[in-house]
Design a protein around this motif. Structure first.
Motif, mmCIF file in Angstrom:
data_model
loop_
_atom_site.group_PDB
_atom_site.id
_atom_site.type_symbol
_atom_site.label_atom_id
_atom_site.label_comp_id
_atom_site.label_asym_id
_atom_site.label_seq_id
_atom_site.Cartn_x
_atom_site.Cartn_y
_atom_site.Cartn_z
ATOM 1 N N ASN A 86 0.839 -1.197 0.000
ATOM 2 C CA ASN A 86 0.000 0.000 0.000
ATOM 3 C C ASN A 86 0.876 1.250 0.000
ATOM 4 O OD1 ASN A 86 -1.404 2.241 1.828
ATOM 5 N ND2 ASN A 86 -2.994 1.122 0.726
ATOM 6 N N LEU A 87 0.611 2.147 -0.916
ATOM 7 C CA LEU A 87 1.410 3.363 -1.057
ATOM 8 C C LEU A 87 1.406 4.187 0.222
ATOM 9 C CD1 LEU A 87 2.986 5.415 -2.835
ATOM 10 C CD2 LEU A 87 0.757 6.365 -3.498
ATOM 11 N N GLY A 88 0.229 4.328 0.833
ATOM 12 C CA GLY A 88 0.130 5.133 2.046
ATOM 13 C C GLY A 88 0.936 4.557 3.184
ATOM 14 N N ASP A 89 0.903 3.236 3.353
ATOM 15 C CA ASP A 89 1.671 2.597 4.420
ATOM 16 C C ASP A 89 3.167 2.808 4.209
ATOM 17 O OD1 ASP A 89 -0.787 1.756 5.281
ATOM 18 O OD2 ASP A 89 -0.453 -0.365 4.861
ATOM 19 N N ALA A 90 3.629 2.618 2.969
ATOM 20 C CA ALA A 90 5.044 2.814 2.671
ATOM 21 C C ALA A 90 5.464 4.264 2.906
ATOM 22 C CB ALA A 90 5.346 2.406 1.232
ATOM 23 N N ALA A 91 4.586 5.203 2.543
ATOM 24 C CA ALA A 91 4.894 6.616 2.750
ATOM 25 C C ALA A 91 5.030 6.941 4.233
ATOM 26 C CB ALA A 91 3.806 7.486 2.121
ATOM 27 N N LEU A 92 4.129 6.415 5.045
ATOM 28 C CA LEU A 92 4.199 6.667 6.481
ATOM 29 C C LEU A 92 5.470 6.077 7.091
ATOM 30 C CD1 LEU A 92 0.478 5.984 7.418
ATOM 31 C CD2 LEU A 92 1.659 8.169 7.715
ATOM 32 N N ILE A 93 5.869 4.903 6.632
ATOM 33 C CA ILE A 93 7.103 4.292 7.147
ATOM 34 C C ILE A 93 8.305 5.146 6.769
ATOM 35 C CG2 ILE A 93 8.624 2.292 6.955
ATOM 36 C CD1 ILE A 93 6.053 0.591 6.581
ATOM 37 N N ALA A 94 8.354 5.620 5.529
ATOM 38 C CA ALA A 94 9.467 6.481 5.112
ATOM 39 C C ALA A 94 9.471 7.790 5.896
ATOM 40 C CB ALA A 94 9.369 6.756 3.610
ATOM 41 N N TRP A 95 8.312 8.349 6.105
ATOM 42 C CA TRP A 95 8.182 9.587 6.881
ATOM 43 C C TRP A 95 8.687 9.360 8.303
ATOM 44 C CZ3 TRP A 95 2.664 12.179 7.479
ATOM 45 C CH2 TRP A 95 2.787 13.402 8.143
ATOM 46 N N ALA A 96 8.265 8.277 8.923
ATOM 47 C CA ALA A 96 8.721 7.973 10.283
ATOM 48 C C ALA A 96 10.222 7.715 10.323
ATOM 49 C CB ALA A 96 7.952 6.766 10.828
ATOM 50 N N ALA A 97 10.750 7.057 9.299
ATOM 51 C CA ALA A 97 12.195 6.817 9.241
ATOM 52 C C ALA A 97 12.962 8.133 9.163
ATOM 53 C CB ALA A 97 12.528 5.932 8.049
ATOM 54 N N ALA A 98 12.431 9.082 8.390
ATOM 55 C CA ALA A 98 13.092 10.386 8.273
ATOM 56 C C ALA A 98 13.055 11.142 9.591
ATOM 57 C CB ALA A 98 12.420 11.200 7.168
ATOM 58 N N GLU A 99 11.902 11.163 10.238
ATOM 59 C CA GLU A 99 11.769 11.972 11.452
ATOM 60 C C GLU A 99 12.438 11.331 12.664
ATOM 61 O OE1 GLU A 99 8.560 14.288 12.359
ATOM 62 O OE2 GLU A 99 8.237 14.930 10.287
ATOM 63 N N SER A 100 12.634 10.026 12.617
ATOM 64 C CA SER A 100 13.331 9.358 13.720
ATOM 65 C C SER A 100 14.829 9.274 13.491
ATOM 66 C CB SER A 100 12.761 7.948 13.920
ATOM 67 O OG SER A 100 13.036 7.134 12.792
ATOM 68 N N GLY A 101 15.284 9.643 12.290
ATOM 69 C CA GLY A 101 16.703 9.558 11.972
ATOM 70 C C GLY A 101 17.194 8.130 11.794
ATOM 71 N N HIS A 102 16.330 7.245 11.324
ATOM 72 C CA HIS A 102 16.717 5.842 11.165
ATOM 73 C C HIS A 102 17.674 5.691 9.984
ATOM 74 C CE1 HIS A 102 16.470 1.486 10.917
ATOM 75 N NE2 HIS A 102 15.868 1.501 12.090
ATOM 76 N N GLN A 103 18.712 4.881 10.175
ATOM 77 C CA GLN A 103 19.741 4.730 9.147
ATOM 78 C C GLN A 103 19.233 4.017 7.896
ATOM 79 O OE1 GLN A 103 22.922 2.415 10.818
ATOM 80 N NE2 GLN A 103 21.686 0.561 11.048
ATOM 81 N N GLU A 104 18.109 3.321 7.999
ATOM 82 C CA GLU A 104 17.548 2.618 6.849
ATOM 83 C C GLU A 104 16.548 3.470 6.072
ATOM 84 O OE1 GLU A 104 18.315 -0.204 5.568
ATOM 85 O OE2 GLU A 104 19.645 -1.036 7.082
ATOM 86 N N LEU A 105 16.590 4.784 6.262
ATOM 87 C CA LEU A 105 15.703 5.668 5.508
ATOM 88 C C LEU A 105 15.819 5.459 3.998
ATOM 89 C CD1 LEU A 105 13.784 8.055 5.045
ATOM 90 C CD2 LEU A 105 15.723 9.598 5.497
ATOM 91 N N PRO A 106 17.037 5.341 3.424
ATOM 92 C CA PRO A 106 17.107 5.106 1.969
ATOM 93 C C PRO A 106 16.347 3.864 1.521
ATOM 94 C CG PRO A 106 19.242 5.785 2.791
ATOM 95 C CD PRO A 106 18.385 5.536 4.003
ATOM 96 N N ARG A 107 16.368 2.826 2.327
ATOM 97 C CA ARG A 107 15.627 1.611 1.982
ATOM 98 C C ARG A 107 14.123 1.886 1.953
ATOM 99 N NH1 ARG A 107 15.741 -3.834 5.734
ATOM 100 N NH2 ARG A 107 14.173 -5.038 4.578
ATOM 101 N N ALA A 108 13.654 2.643 2.912
ATOM 102 C CA ALA A 108 12.235 2.986 2.943
ATOM 103 C C ALA A 108 11.856 3.846 1.746
ATOM 104 C CB ALA A 108 11.897 3.702 4.250
ATOM 105 N N LEU A 109 12.720 4.776 1.372
ATOM 106 C CA LEU A 109 12.449 5.629 0.217
ATOM 107 C C LEU A 109 12.433 4.825 -1.074
ATOM 108 C CD1 LEU A 109 14.672 8.675 1.206
ATOM 109 C CD2 LEU A 109 12.167 8.664 1.059
#
Length: 393
Positions: free
Chosen positions: A108-131
């Motif tokens: 689901n596009l929305g679910d993936a977007a929220l995960i990427a958003w959370a990865a960005a705001e939490s500073g998670h090192q796997e942000l590129p993977r989420a993007l």
């Protein structure tokens, strides 16, 4: 930032009682999240059940990636000790890591977007993977295909948040521009947003729900704050003015709108999360971006939670650390919504007033979904609960 500064302090200057309610609700949300956190993810809901002694219990049901990601956004700004309090000993990086590890199964596009958003705001090192996963799902949508307004909005919010962290790496500059253009095109000449951008059923094509206004407003305000995008600012102001003009006299944020005119198609249910969290979240982001302040409307919406004309039941349940989901019509088949959607498709402004008498808003939905508490924390971030110091560790 202390609890007397920022958003809570600005609210206190307008309405002390509303600020005290928010202070109370932030603490309730931190306490209310752990009962819904199971094996590194959140349940879909905690459903109310009457016990033999007449008291309410809240029974966890299901699992939800989407709600887990929203909670991650809400918990991310908290100090580590409060993160652990909200997540039963875990931190937001633990939660986001669990979500990212499950991305291959996310379609689901929305679910993936929220995960990427959370990865960005939490500073998670796997942000590129989420993007990367978000880009894959965006590419799967063909030009002209119908897409949900909410999901397009979350995708824009995600790339704006990621661009703040990574700059133009991973083609984020171009992705942000494309996402902004896509969302703005979805508004077109309408007053408010429709539920779907693109083809939709004729009888509901003109209808947008409250979420279809809040999330674009938020994403466009953030785009303007980050890049100075003037068209995004104008659209955000238009949406904010529209929902505030339609707000109920007792502070109700109504449910369904005619996107063409901004008129209310069907007001009920009124949701606790709209009153406490989603309306404040979007409108405060607009103000933070240099836009109009709607603090009086926010305060009025908050007041509905403690004093409303529809139902006598308390919607804030301290003993369970949750809020009941909504005040609604006793209309399980959503007849009123359907009839009014058809009526307004045929004749703008049609109300069929007798439906209000047949189906009065007297019911309470006894459940609480984790995203309701997550968005509350996100809306009022940095408003730490009274008597809780919070440490960075």
């Amino acid at each position: 930032m202390t609890r007397h500064e920022g958003r809570l302090g600005a609210l206190a200057e307008i309405d002390t009682a509303a600020a005290e309610l928010v202070d109370r609700m932030v603490g309730l949300s931190i306490r209310g999240l752990p009962p819904g956190y199971v094996n590194g993810e959140f349940v879909f809901t905690r459903r109310g059940r009457r016990e033999a002694d007449g008291r309410w219990a809240a029974v966890p049901e299901g699992r939800s990636v989407r709600y887990s990601a929203i909670v991650a956004l809400g918990v991310a700004p908290l100090p580590l000790d409060l993160q652990r309090a909200a997540l039963a000993g875990d931190t937001v990086l633990d939660l986001v890591g669990n979500l990212i590890s499950g991305l291959p199964a996310v379609s689901n596009l929305g679910d993936a977007a929220l995960i990427a958003w959370a990865a960005a705001e939490s500073g998670h090192q796997e942000l590129p993977r989420a993007l990367s996963r978000l880009a894959e799902l965006e590419a799967a949508t063909k030009p002209g295909d119908p897409v949900y307004t909410v999901e397009v909005s979350w995708a824009l919010a995600a790339v704006v948040a990621a661009h703040r962290v990574l700059g133009d790496a991973h083609d984020l500059g171009a992705r942000m521009e494309h996402a902004g253009d896509r969302l703005l095109a979805g508004l077109g000449d309408d007053r408010l947003y429709r539920h779907v951008i693109g083809p939709a059923s004729w009888y509901r094509a003109h209808v947008g729900c409250f979420a279809d206004q809040v999330y674009p407003l938020q994403a466009l305000a953030r785009l303007h704050a980050h890049t100075g995008h003037e068209a995004a600012a104008r659209a955000a102001e238009q949406i904010a003015a529209g929902i505030c003009a339609a707000q109920g006299a007792q502070g109700q944020w109504w449910w369904h709108y005619d996107a063409r005119t901004g008129g209310v198609v069907e007001g009920y249910p009124v949701y606790s999360v709209h009153q406490l969290s989603m309306a404040p979240m979007a409108l405060l982001d607009l103000a933070d971006a240099g836009g109009t302040s709607y603090m009086k409307e926010i305060a009025l919406g908050l007041s509905w939670m403690t004093s409303r004309p529809e139902v006598d039941d308390e919607l804030i349940v301290e003993e369970l650390d949750l809020t009941w989901r909504k005040a609604a019509r006793d209309d399980p088949k959503k007849i009123v919504r359907g009839v009014r959607a058809v009526a307004t498709a045929i004749n703008q402004g049609s109300r069929i007033a007798m439906l209000d008498r047949i189906y009065p808003p007297l019911a309470v939905d006894h459940e609480c979904r984790p995203y309701e508490l997550g968005w509350l924390l996100y809306a009022w971030r940095f408003a730490l609960p009274r008597d809780t110091a919070g440490t960075k560790e």
